[in-house]
Enzyme design. Structure first.
Site, short mmCIF file in Angstrom:
data_model
loop_
_atom_site.label_atom_id
_atom_site.label_comp_id
_atom_site.label_asym_id
_atom_site.label_seq_id
_atom_site.Cartn_x
_atom_site.Cartn_y
_atom_site.Cartn_z
CE LYS A 22 6.76 -5.74 -0.74
NZ LYS A 22 5.73 -5.15 0.10
CG ASN A 23 5.20 -2.25 -2.45
OD1 ASN A 23 4.94 -3.36 -1.96
ND2 ASN A 23 6.00 -1.40 -1.86
NE ARG A 94 0.34 -1.83 6.80
CZ ARG A 94 -0.61 -1.38 7.59
NH1 ARG A 94 -0.87 -2.03 8.72
NH2 ARG A 94 -1.33 -0.35 7.27
CB CYS A 118 3.95 -3.78 10.74
SG CYS A 118 4.62 -2.35 9.93
NE ARG A 123 2.62 0.35 7.26
CZ ARG A 123 3.12 -0.55 6.40
NH1 ARG A 123 3.86 -1.53 6.83
NH2 ARG A 123 2.83 -0.45 5.12
CG ASP A 306 9.22 1.12 0.58
OD1 ASP A 306 8.34 0.73 -0.20
OD2 ASP A 306 9.00 1.38 1.77
NE ARG A 398 5.82 -9.47 4.41
CZ ARG A 398 4.90 -8.82 5.10
NH1 ARG A 398 5.07 -8.63 6.39
NH2 ARG A 398 3.83 -8.33 4.52
C1 EPZ Z 1 2.85 1.36 0.90
O1 EPZ Z 1 2.42 1.17 2.24
C2 EPZ Z 1 3.92 0.32 0.64
N1 EPZ Z 1 3.35 -1.01 0.75
C3 EPZ Z 1 5.07 0.48 1.63
O2 EPZ Z 1 6.08 -0.46 1.28
C4 EPZ Z 1 5.66 1.89 1.48
O3 EPZ Z 1 6.67 2.08 2.44
C5 EPZ Z 1 4.54 2.92 1.67
O4 EPZ Z 1 3.46 2.66 0.74
C6 EPZ Z 1 5.03 4.34 1.43
O5 EPZ Z 1 5.55 4.45 0.14
C7 EPZ Z 1 2.65 -1.52 -0.31
O6 EPZ Z 1 2.49 -0.88 -1.33
C8 EPZ Z 1 2.12 -2.91 -0.14
P1 EPZ Z 1 1.03 4.81 3.17
P2 EPZ Z 1 1.12 1.99 2.79
O7 EPZ Z 1 -0.42 4.60 3.34
O8 EPZ Z 1 0.11 2.11 1.71
C9 EPZ Z 1 0.31 6.85 7.42
C10 EPZ Z 1 7.57 -2.21 1.62
O9 EPZ Z 1 8.65 -2.21 2.20
N2 EPZ Z 1 -1.10 6.51 7.19
O10 EPZ Z 1 1.52 5.68 2.03
O11 EPZ Z 1 0.71 1.38 4.06
C11 EPZ Z 1 1.16 5.60 7.61
O12 EPZ Z 1 1.11 5.18 8.97
C12 EPZ Z 1 6.38 -1.51 2.22
O13 EPZ Z 1 7.36 -2.72 0.47
C13 EPZ Z 1 -2.06 6.99 8.11
O14 EPZ Z 1 -1.73 7.66 9.08
O15 EPZ Z 1 1.79 3.42 3.06
C14 EPZ Z 1 2.53 6.06 7.20
O16 EPZ Z 1 3.14 6.74 8.28
C15 EPZ Z 1 6.69 -1.00 3.62
N3 EPZ Z 1 -3.36 6.69 7.88
C16 EPZ Z 1 2.24 7.06 6.07
O17 EPZ Z 1 0.87 7.44 6.23
C17 EPZ Z 1 -3.78 5.96 6.79
O18 EPZ Z 1 -5.00 5.73 6.62
C18 EPZ Z 1 2.43 6.47 4.68
O19 EPZ Z 1 1.62 5.34 4.59
C19 EPZ Z 1 -2.80 5.49 5.88
C20 EPZ Z 1 -1.47 5.79 6.11
#
Ligand code: EPZ
Length: 418
Positions: A22-23, A94, A118, A123, A306, A398
């Site tokens: 998915k990701n 998102r 969420c 996020r 995850d 999802r």
């Molecule tokens: C991706 O989300 C995945 N989703 C998530 O999987 C996964 O948990 C996450 O990466 C971490 O591995 C998809 O790929 C569609 P991040 P993403 O940006 O990109 C903070 C699932 O279950 N952050 O690495 O949103 C954020 O709040 C989903 O399949 C900021 O502060 O994750 C979080 O605390 C859930 N500012 C941390 O960084 C930003 O601009 C990691 O987020 C971006 C992120």
């Protein structure tokens, strides 16, 4: 609203095929916006989030030939008519926010709804926006939307404050059409980032270093369509392995490189499972009851956030205590009160949860809250005695393709109640 009814207590045995990731699929589908000619993608999982992505791309004028029955799709972005991602689509998924990079790079403008928070956290997308501004984008926020403009993006050095997966993807997809060279530092190193880079290279992008902290990109004038197959879903695979371990069974998951899950496999071994690693499969053989072991989630190659909820369900029935520490998201323990309803002994102390393993859990009605929490409840139910009904399993749909079918094939007593 669909529910899942499970009668637990049966060890899982057999072989299961991992679906496409998915990701990896979501950003790769969105990268079609960069290509002047049609893209064909294979091993695309038939999930709600994938269908939402198709809706979003169609809204922009991409012609979508949906062949999800064969896990394939053809996307033709030769005539994109709108550069807008509306709130009603972005709020349901998102990950849509990574349309910003491709739209800016190819069309010089984008209007994308802020995704909002969420269940697992606020996020924000500040790392995305800062990175795009470094490439020359002018960005303003107006009535819940990101309005971004750029005559032509210019290559630059972008150092991420945190190795954010989404921010790395957004900036990568912007840089491949920017003028000149970009150097991205402190990038996310997940296998899904590597897969996106490979898909972009198949479109003609000049990109190297993916999978390490530093990615080099030489911008091109245009990119062409590609024919690309997505990697296997390592989190789906890890979920099935966790279910096998919690029920003291033995399962082989095919269709992914065991390297993608090494940090999880090591923890299964620490907890007493036997693991066999292959370039296109992983086997877990239980050697009795799991033993308590501690985990801390971290960006790749650390233990993936995850898999945190699913691993906790295994520790709920382990021999001994364990501590689970979540460092990536600020509210990712929503599965805890539901596991406690099954009789788990778990207490939360800030970013950590302390689990005292129980000999057995007892079935109960449960409520799913987010995607991976739902998977954790399914695992808890599979090893609980008696019947469990998990409500609101649209969360599960999802990210898991035909989960009950795959679990039934491994011997689980599980059925979906519509
Ligand atoms: C991706 O989300 C995945 N989703 C998530 O999987 C996964 O948990 C996450 O990466 C971490 O591995 C998809 O790929 C569609 P991040 P993403 O940006 O990109 C903070 C699932 O279950 N952050 O690495 O949103 C954020 O709040 C989903 O399949 C900021 O502060 O994750 C979080 O605390 C859930 N500012 C941390 O960084 C930003 O601009 C990691 O987020 C971006 C992120």
């Amino acid at each position: 609203m669909d529910k899942m009814r499970i009668r637990g207590g049966k060890a899982l045995h057999g072989t299961v095929q991992a679906s496409g990731s998915k990701n990896a699929a979501l950003p790769i589908l969105i990268s079609s916006l960069l290509a002047e000619t049609p893209c064909r993608f294979r091993r695309v999982p038939n999930l709600m989030d994938v269908r939402t992505t198709f809706k979003l791309l169609e809204h922009m004028g991409v012609v979508v030939k949906n062949d999800l029955g064969k896990n394939e799709v053809e996307l033709d972005a030769s005539k994109v008519t709108s550069q807008e991602a509306p709130y009603d689509l972005v709020r349901t998924m998102r990950a849509s926010v990574v349309v910003l990079g491709p739209l800016l790079a190819r069309f010089g403008r984008a209007k994308v709804s802020l995704p909002g928070g969420c269940a697992i956290g606020a996020r924000p997308i500040n790392f995305h926006l800062t990175g795009l501004e470094k490439l020359g984008a002018e960005i303003e926020l107006d009535q819940g939307y990101v309005i971004a403009k750029a005559k032509r993006l210019r290559g630059a050095r972008v150092a991420f404050e945190f190795p954010s997966v989404g921010a790395t993807e957004n900036v990568m997809m912007a840089a491949v059409l920017a003028e000149g060279e970009s150097i991205l530092e402190n990038c996310a190193q997940e296998p899904e980032i590597v897969d996106l880079a490979r898909a972009l290279r198949a479109m003609g992008a000049e990109i190297s270093g993916e999978g390490s902290a530093t990615i080099h990109i030489q911008g091109k004038k245009s990119l062409q369509g590609c024919d690309y197959s997505v990697i296997g879903d390592r989190i789906e695979a890890g979920t099935f392995l966790a279910a096998a371990f919690a029920t003291r069974g033995s399962v082989r998951v095919e269709g992914l490189d065991s390297e993608f899950l090494e940090s999880v496999l090591v923890k299964f071994e620490d907890a007493g499972a036997e693991i066999r690693r292959f370039s296109d499969a992983i086997e877990l053989v239980s050697k009795g009851r799991p033993r308590g072991t501690d985990i801390t989630t971290l960006p790749f190659p650390g233990f993936p956030t995850d898999m945190q909820a699913q691993f906790m369900a295994v520790m709920a029935v382990a021999d001994g205590a364990s501590v689970v520490t979540e460092t990536v998201f600020e509210n990712r323990f929503m599965h805890v009160p539901e596991l406690v309803r099954l009789g788990a002994d778990i207490s939360i102390h800030g970013k950590s949860a302390m689990i005292r393993g129980q000999e057995k859990l007892l079935g109960a009605p449960l409520m799913a809250t987010d995607l991976r929490a739902s998977a954790s409840l399914i695992i808890g139910a599979l090893c609980a005695e008696g019947e469990t009904v998990v409500n609101r399993i649209y969360h599960l749909d999802r990210g898991y393709e035909r989960m009950e079918e795959k679990l039934r094939a491994l011997g689980a007593d599980i059925e979906r109640i519509s």
